[in-house]
Design a protein around this motif. Structure first.
Motif, PDB file in Angstrom:
ATOM      1  N   ALA A  25      -6.839   3.201   4.214  1.00 41.72           N
ATOM      2  CA  ALA A  25      -8.077   2.444   4.005  1.00 41.72           C
ATOM      3  C   ALA A  25      -7.886   0.966   4.347  1.00 41.72           C
ATOM      4  CB  ALA A  25      -8.496   2.581   2.539  1.00 41.72           C
ATOM      5  N   SER A  26      -6.775   0.385   3.866  1.00 42.05           N
ATOM      6  CA  SER A  26      -6.580  -1.066   4.056  1.00 42.05           C
ATOM      7  C   SER A  26      -6.373  -1.399   5.525  1.00 42.05           C
ATOM      8  CB  SER A  26      -5.368  -1.563   3.265  1.00 42.05           C
ATOM      9  OG  SER A  26      -5.407  -1.090   1.954  1.00 42.05           O
ATOM     10  N   ASP A  45       0.304   3.946  12.713  1.00 48.89           N
ATOM     11  CA  ASP A  45       0.679   4.547  11.428  1.00 48.89           C
ATOM     12  C   ASP A  45       1.885   5.453  11.631  1.00 48.89           C
ATOM     13  OD1 ASP A  45      -0.950   4.942   8.518  1.00 48.89           O
ATOM     14  OD2 ASP A  45       0.647   6.380   8.965  1.00 48.89           O
ATOM     15  N   ALA A  46       2.757   5.460  10.634  1.00 47.78           N
ATOM     16  CA  ALA A  46       3.968   6.285  10.682  1.00 47.78           C
ATOM     17  C   ALA A  46       3.640   7.775  10.597  1.00 47.78           C
ATOM     18  CB  ALA A  46       4.890   5.901   9.536  1.00 47.78           C
ATOM     19  N   ALA A  52      -1.296   9.127   3.693  1.00 45.35           N
ATOM     20  CA  ALA A  52      -0.647   8.771   2.417  1.00 45.35           C
ATOM     21  C   ALA A  52      -1.721   8.654   1.327  1.00 45.35           C
ATOM     22  CB  ALA A  52       0.180   7.507   2.590  1.00 45.35           C
ATOM     23  N   THR A  53      -1.796   7.528   0.639  1.00 43.66           N
ATOM     24  CA  THR A  53      -2.675   7.411  -0.539  1.00 43.66           C
ATOM     25  C   THR A  53      -4.150   7.606  -0.212  1.00 43.66           C
ATOM     26  OG1 THR A  53      -1.088   5.780  -1.307  1.00 43.66           O
ATOM     27  CG2 THR A  53      -3.129   5.942  -2.531  1.00 43.66           C
ATOM     28  N   SER A  54      -4.569   7.194   0.966  1.00 42.37           N
ATOM     29  CA  SER A  54      -6.007   7.134   1.239  1.00 42.37           C
ATOM     30  C   SER A  54      -6.690   8.491   1.386  1.00 42.37           C
ATOM     31  CB  SER A  54      -6.272   6.260   2.466  1.00 42.37           C
ATOM     32  OG  SER A  54      -5.905   4.937   2.160  1.00 42.37           O
ATOM     33  N   THR A  58      -9.348   9.862  -6.025  1.00 41.36           N
ATOM     34  CA  THR A  58     -10.314  10.670  -6.779  1.00 41.36           C
ATOM     35  C   THR A  58     -11.667  10.695  -6.062  1.00 41.36           C
ATOM     36  OG1 THR A  58      -9.101   9.952  -8.742  1.00 41.36           O
ATOM     37  CG2 THR A  58     -11.150  11.076  -9.160  1.00 41.36           C
ATOM     38  N   LEU A  60     -13.932   8.350  -5.568  1.00 47.95           N
ATOM     39  CA  LEU A  60     -15.040   7.670  -6.220  1.00 47.95           C
ATOM     40  C   LEU A  60     -15.227   6.288  -5.621  1.00 47.95           C
ATOM     41  CD1 LEU A  60     -14.366   8.620  -9.949  1.00 47.95           C
ATOM     42  CD2 LEU A  60     -15.963   9.660  -8.324  1.00 47.95           C
ATOM     43  N   VAL A 195       6.750   1.865  12.443  1.00 51.40           N
ATOM     44  CA  VAL A 195       7.381   0.557  12.679  1.00 51.40           C
ATOM     45  C   VAL A 195       8.757   0.588  12.018  1.00 51.40           C
ATOM     46  CG1 VAL A 195       7.253  -1.912  12.145  1.00 51.40           C
ATOM     47  CG2 VAL A 195       5.207  -0.673  12.910  1.00 51.40           C
ATOM     48  N   PRO A 233       1.642   1.886  -0.398  1.00 56.35           N
ATOM     49  CA  PRO A 233       2.793   1.933  -1.309  1.00 56.35           C
ATOM     50  C   PRO A 233       4.130   1.651  -0.614  1.00 56.35           C
ATOM     51  CG  PRO A 233       1.906   4.136  -0.932  1.00 56.35           C
ATOM     52  CD  PRO A 233       0.963   3.183  -0.272  1.00 56.35           C
ATOM     53  N   ARG A 340      -0.268   5.182  -6.100  1.00 56.36           N
ATOM     54  CA  ARG A 340      -1.039   3.946  -6.166  1.00 56.36           C
ATOM     55  C   ARG A 340      -0.128   2.761  -5.855  1.00 56.36           C
ATOM     56  NH1 ARG A 340      -2.037   6.830 -10.731  1.00 56.36           N
ATOM     57  NH2 ARG A 340      -4.150   7.623 -10.988  1.00 56.36           N
ATOM     58  N   GLY A 374      -5.209  -3.229  -4.511  1.00 51.88           N
ATOM     59  CA  GLY A 374      -6.617  -2.958  -4.200  1.00 51.88           C
ATOM     60  C   GLY A 374      -7.030  -1.531  -4.474  1.00 51.88           C
ATOM     61  N   TRP A 376      -9.755   1.813  -2.851  1.00 48.15           N
ATOM     62  CA  TRP A 376     -10.483   2.309  -1.679  1.00 48.15           C
ATOM     63  C   TRP A 376     -11.846   1.600  -1.607  1.00 48.15           C
ATOM     64  CZ3 TRP A 376     -11.888   3.845   2.782  1.00 48.15           C
ATOM     65  CH2 TRP A 376     -11.274   4.882   3.478  1.00 48.15           C
ATOM     66  N   THR A 377     -12.518   1.571  -2.745  1.00 49.33           N
ATOM     67  CA  THR A 377     -13.883   1.038  -2.771  1.00 49.33           C
ATOM     68  C   THR A 377     -13.960  -0.390  -2.233  1.00 49.33           C
ATOM     69  OG1 THR A 377     -14.168   2.392  -4.751  1.00 49.33           O
ATOM     70  CG2 THR A 377     -15.909   0.802  -4.283  1.00 49.33           C
TER      71      THR A 377
HETATM   72  C1  LIG Z   1      -4.428   9.212  -7.607  1.00 43.13           C
HETATM   73  C2  LIG Z   1      -5.244   8.102  -7.041  1.00 43.13           C
HETATM   74  C3  LIG Z   1      -6.612   8.063  -7.245  1.00 43.13           C
HETATM   75  C4  LIG Z   1      -7.362   7.032  -6.723  1.00 43.13           C
HETATM   76  N1  LIG Z   1      -8.709   7.065  -6.855  1.00 43.13           N
HETATM   77  C5  LIG Z   1      -9.454   6.087  -6.335  1.00 43.13           C
HETATM   78  C6  LIG Z   1     -10.874   6.166  -6.408  1.00 43.13           C
HETATM   79  O1  LIG Z   1     -11.436   7.147  -6.893  1.00 43.13           O
HETATM   80  N2  LIG Z   1     -11.574   5.147  -5.887  1.00 43.13           N
HETATM   81  C7  LIG Z   1     -10.984   4.060  -5.322  1.00 43.13           C
HETATM   82  O2  LIG Z   1     -11.692   3.147  -4.920  1.00 43.13           O
HETATM   83  N3  LIG Z   1      -9.643   3.982  -5.199  1.00 43.13           N
HETATM   84  C8  LIG Z   1      -8.877   4.970  -5.676  1.00 43.13           C
HETATM   85  N4  LIG Z   1      -7.511   4.937  -5.539  1.00 43.13           N
HETATM   86  C9  LIG Z   1      -6.909   3.811  -4.846  1.00 43.13           C
HETATM   87  C10 LIG Z   1      -6.959   3.994  -3.319  1.00 43.13           C
HETATM   88  O3  LIG Z   1      -6.769   5.338  -2.948  1.00 43.13           O
HETATM   89  C11 LIG Z   1      -5.884   3.133  -2.679  1.00 43.13           C
HETATM   90  O4  LIG Z   1      -6.034   1.813  -3.131  1.00 43.13           O
HETATM   91  C12 LIG Z   1      -5.988   3.119  -1.162  1.00 43.13           C
HETATM   92  O5  LIG Z   1      -6.101   4.412  -0.634  1.00 43.13           O
HETATM   93  C13 LIG Z   1      -4.747   2.443  -0.588  1.00 43.13           C
HETATM   94  O6  LIG Z   1      -4.893   2.429   0.808  1.00 43.13           O
HETATM   95  P1  LIG Z   1      -3.782   1.758   1.708  1.00 43.13           P
HETATM   96  O7  LIG Z   1      -4.307   1.782   3.091  1.00 43.13           O
HETATM   97  O8  LIG Z   1      -3.415   0.445   1.150  1.00 43.13           O
HETATM   98  O9  LIG Z   1      -2.517   2.706   1.545  1.00 43.13           O
HETATM   99  P2  LIG Z   1      -2.208   4.114   2.257  1.00 43.13           P
HETATM  100  O10 LIG Z   1      -3.392   4.968   2.335  1.00 43.13           O
HETATM  101  O11 LIG Z   1      -1.019   4.655   1.588  1.00 43.13           O
HETATM  102  O12 LIG Z   1      -1.871   3.692   3.747  1.00 43.13           O
HETATM  103  C14 LIG Z   1      -0.673   3.075   4.112  1.00 43.13           C
HETATM  104  C15 LIG Z   1      -0.270   3.645   5.439  1.00 43.13           C
HETATM  105  O13 LIG Z   1       0.840   2.902   5.938  1.00 43.13           O
HETATM  106  C16 LIG Z   1       1.627   3.789   6.680  1.00 43.13           C
HETATM  107  N5  LIG Z   1       2.973   3.223   6.832  1.00 43.13           N
HETATM  108  C17 LIG Z   1       3.884   3.009   5.872  1.00 43.13           C
HETATM  109  N6  LIG Z   1       5.020   2.488   6.409  1.00 43.13           N
HETATM  110  C18 LIG Z   1       4.787   2.364   7.743  1.00 43.13           C
HETATM  111  C19 LIG Z   1       5.571   1.903   8.833  1.00 43.13           C
HETATM  112  N7  LIG Z   1       6.812   1.478   8.668  1.00 43.13           N
HETATM  113  N8  LIG Z   1       5.022   1.936  10.073  1.00 43.13           N
HETATM  114  C20 LIG Z   1       3.757   2.383  10.267  1.00 43.13           C
HETATM  115  N9  LIG Z   1       2.978   2.829   9.253  1.00 43.13           N
HETATM  116  C21 LIG Z   1       3.480   2.812   8.005  1.00 43.13           C
HETATM  117  C22 LIG Z   1       1.615   5.073   5.864  1.00 43.13           C
HETATM  118  O14 LIG Z   1       1.935   6.198   6.675  1.00 43.13           O
HETATM  119  C23 LIG Z   1       0.189   5.088   5.351  1.00 43.13           C
HETATM  120  O15 LIG Z   1      -0.674   5.918   6.109  1.00 43.13           O
HETATM  121  C24 LIG Z   1      -6.737   5.980  -6.016  1.00 43.13           C
HETATM  122  C25 LIG Z   1      -5.360   6.024  -5.807  1.00 43.13           C
HETATM  123  C26 LIG Z   1      -4.621   7.090  -6.285  1.00 43.13           C
HETATM  124  C27 LIG Z   1      -3.168   7.177  -6.001  1.00 43.13           C
END
Ligand SMILES: Cc1cc2nc3c(=O)[nH]c(=O)nc-3n(C[C@H](O)[C@H](O)[C@H](O)COP(=O)(O)OP(=O)(O)OC[C@H]3O[C@@H](n4cnc5c(N)ncnc54)[C@H](O)[C@@H]3O)c2cc1C
Length: 547
Positions: A25-26, A45-46, A52-54, A58, A60, A195, A233, A340, A374, A376-377
């Motif tokens: 998401a980020s 993306d790796a 991963a987390t996104s 849940t 929402l 990376v 993460p 998370r 942060g 997702w929302t």
């Molecule tokens: C159980 C749970 C429930 C949640 N429920 C909600 C909800 O209902 N509503 C809400 O708003 N938020 C919710 N969240 C929070 C939300 O899901 C996260 O904040 C959000 O998905 C994080 O996104 P991100 O892009 O930061 O991380 P990620 O989705 O983890 O993306 C990071 C990406 O970086 C990539 N990466 C890592 N290392 C490397 C590298 N060296 N080279 C290239 N790529 C790399 C990974 O492969 C990964 O795809 C929840 C989280 C969890 C765990």
């Protein structure tokens, strides 16, 4: 979206303004924001997008009732700000991706007059915080009304309930759609490109990333003027790659979900207001299943978490305390867990208390911009803050985002009745029409055009699912799906609907992918073997039989 080999070649030969590491998401949000401001942007993306987390949230689009509870109980105005910001973002998500985000009614069951007053007042504060971004006001329900909305609720001691409205979305598809919108805006993107190192100039500033193709193990260099670390993460690992002396900032917390059969007549979600460890749990109708989650447990690593027998027992125990119908362990049809990425404040290490606020960190020496924490929302506003920081480092601080009102791929022209057009014009079943409209929005027509050339592509991928074979071809050609799981999990969702059905579908998906991607028979068989093996491991971890 280009084919992966084509994109791999192009990403290695261009000079970019911005390179974003991580396409959850980020990262997808940051890449789209940067590209739309006119920065030539690369996104890698790796793993797969949102793998991963996104794709493990849940689902929402919410301010967070749990954070509201904490804010009020602890007079924590920081938390209130987070809730309010997320409520504002919720409505933008709905407007910009109406096929993937919708409103949903929730019921908080109450077992005393005090509970009714407590939750009734809490939800009025939630309404008030939403202001004109409200999706509909909350109200106190009689016992009969609560039972009408959630017929599975247990009746003894039930005093009534409180209903409120929040947002629900398809997290994996929203991330894929963000990436697609980015690619459609001439952004360059490649999945399964990890990376592994960062290159610096003589002053210590980052000038390139060294990335490894996960399939061929070949290394390529991606040159850019600014670098965004959106590795969720895994962000600490990327921060330490840029500056090994930096202190770690993240606490990682695993959250598990299980999916169960959805009873007839259950349309509203249930908020279980109190768990043994002082949290809340949701039981939510989601794409034909009851999604129950989540747990909250600090973990040492962000590597792929599995749902264990203990996680499932914890969720079932709490659910069964509130329902008249008993849900048994062997009714679980699938599960998933995510990690998370919580930014660590100084005063607390209790993960359920850490705020879901984000932080943009700039490492002055290397220039790495990290987006940490942060929800997702809030992905859009997180991206806006991150790219504001990037723009400053690029000497273009005057650029402004247009992401508040930027329809994502498949959104323009979409209405809730669009599935009817698909049924009429392409002669598909109602279930397939609805499924396609909800996954691909207005792009469903492109999926179904494929069936005109080859009517066999209209056949279901597997009996018992509305997904059709044309989706596999479309996802391989236009959404960079390169593995069975890319298709069955993040593109069409069958894996979340039913693990065993997904195992049955694996060979059909592999055959279509083999033709599209030029796999040999051996590669096809290995892909099926690997995929089925993964699901067997997940079934074993949760204590379920394969058959
Ligand atoms: C159980 C749970 C429930 C949640 N429920 C909600 C909800 O209902 N509503 C809400 O708003 N938020 C919710 N969240 C929070 C939300 O899901 C996260 O904040 C959000 O998905 C994080 O996104 P991100 O892009 O930061 O991380 P990620 O989705 O983890 O993306 C990071 C990406 O970086 C990539 N990466 C890592 N290392 C490397 C590298 N060296 N080279 C290239 N790529 C790399 C990974 O492969 C990964 O795809 C929840 C989280 C969890 C765990």
């Amino acid at each position: 979206m280009k084919s992966r080999p084509h994109a791999l070649r192009d990403i290695a030969t261009r000079q970019f303004d911005v390179c974003v590491i991580g396409a959850g998401a980020s990262g997808a949000g940051c890449a789209l924001d940067a590209q739309c401001r006119g920065f030539q942007t690369a996104l890698v993306d790796a793993g797969d997008f949102a793998s991963a987390t996104s794709s493990a949230s849940t689902k929402l689009a919410h301010g967070g009732v749990r954070y509201l509870q904490q804010a009020v109980a602890e007079f924590d105005f920081g938390q209130l700000k987070v809730v309010r910001e997320a409520l504002r973002e919720r409505i933008l998500m709905l407007e910009n991706a109406p096929h993937l985000v919708h409103s949903l009614d929730f019921v908080v069951p109450c077992f005393s007059s005090f509970d009714l007053l407590y939750f009734g007042t809490g939800m009025k504060i939630y309404d008030w915080l939403a202001g004109n971004a409200s999706l509909g006001g909350s109200r106190i329900l009689s016992k009969q009304e609560a039972l009408h909305l959630v017929p599975t609720l247990r009746t003894d001691r039930l005093a009534g309930g409180v209903s409120y409205r929040d947002g629900q979305f398809d997290d994996a598809r929203l991330a894929v759609t963000l990436v697609k919108t980015f690619a459609d805006s001439a952004g360059e993107v490649v999945n399964y490109l990890r990376v592994v190192d960062l290159e610096k100039d003589s002053t210590g500033k980052l000038v390139a990333t060294i990335a490894e193709d996960v399939f061929s193990e070949q290394k390529i260099t991606i040159r850019a003027r600014a670098f965004v670390n959106a590795a969720g993460p895994f962000s600490d690992e990327v921060r330490l790659m840029a500056a090994p002396a930096l202190p770690r900032r993240l606490v990682r917390s695993k959250g598990a979900h299980i999916l169960l059969p959805l009873e007839e007549g259950v349309n509203d979600a249930l908020l279980i207001p109190k768990t043994e460890d002082g949290r809340v749990i949701f039981a939510i109708p989601w794409q034909g299943r009851l999604l129950v989650g989540t747990t909250d447990q600090e973990v040492p690593t962000a590597e792929e978490p599995m749902v264990t027998q203990e996680d499932a027992a914890y969720l079932l125990r709490h659910l069964n305390r509130y329902t008249a119908r008993h849900y048994a362990h062997d009714e679980i049809v699938s599960a998933f867990a995510g990690v998370r990425p919580l930014v660590q404040p100084d005063h607390s290490r209790q993960t359920k208390k850490l705020v879901r606020e984000h932080e943009v960190e700039i490492d002055e020496h290397s220039g790495l911009v990290s987006i940490l924490g942060g929800k997702w929302t809030t992905y859009r506003v997180m991206a806006e803050h991150t790219i504001d920081a990037v723009a400053k480092t690029l000497g273009r601080a005057n650029t402004r985002t247009n992401s508040q009102h930027l329809p994502l791929a498949g959104a323009t022209g979409y209405t809730a009745e669009y599935w009817r057009t698909l049924v009429r014009e392409y002669d598909v079943t109602e279930a397939t029409g609805r499924h396609l409209a909800e996954k691909f929005g207005m792009e469903s027509a492109h999926v179904l055009e494929l069936t005109k050339e080859n009517t066999v592509l209209k056949s279901p991928i597997v009996a018992g699912s509305p997904s059709i074979c044309a989706e596999i071809i479309y996802c391989a050609r236009h959404e960079m799906a390169v593995t069975i799981e890319d298709v069955l999990a993040r593109r069409i969702g069958l894996q979340y609907f039913d693990w065993r059905l997904a195992m049955q579908a694996a060979s059909v998906v592999a055959s279509h992918l083999a033709r599209e991607l030029g796999w040999s028979d051996q590669q096809r068989n290995e892909a099926i073997h690997d995929y089925v093996g993964r699901i067997e491991r997940w079934l074993a971890a949760i204590g379920l039989q394969t058959g």
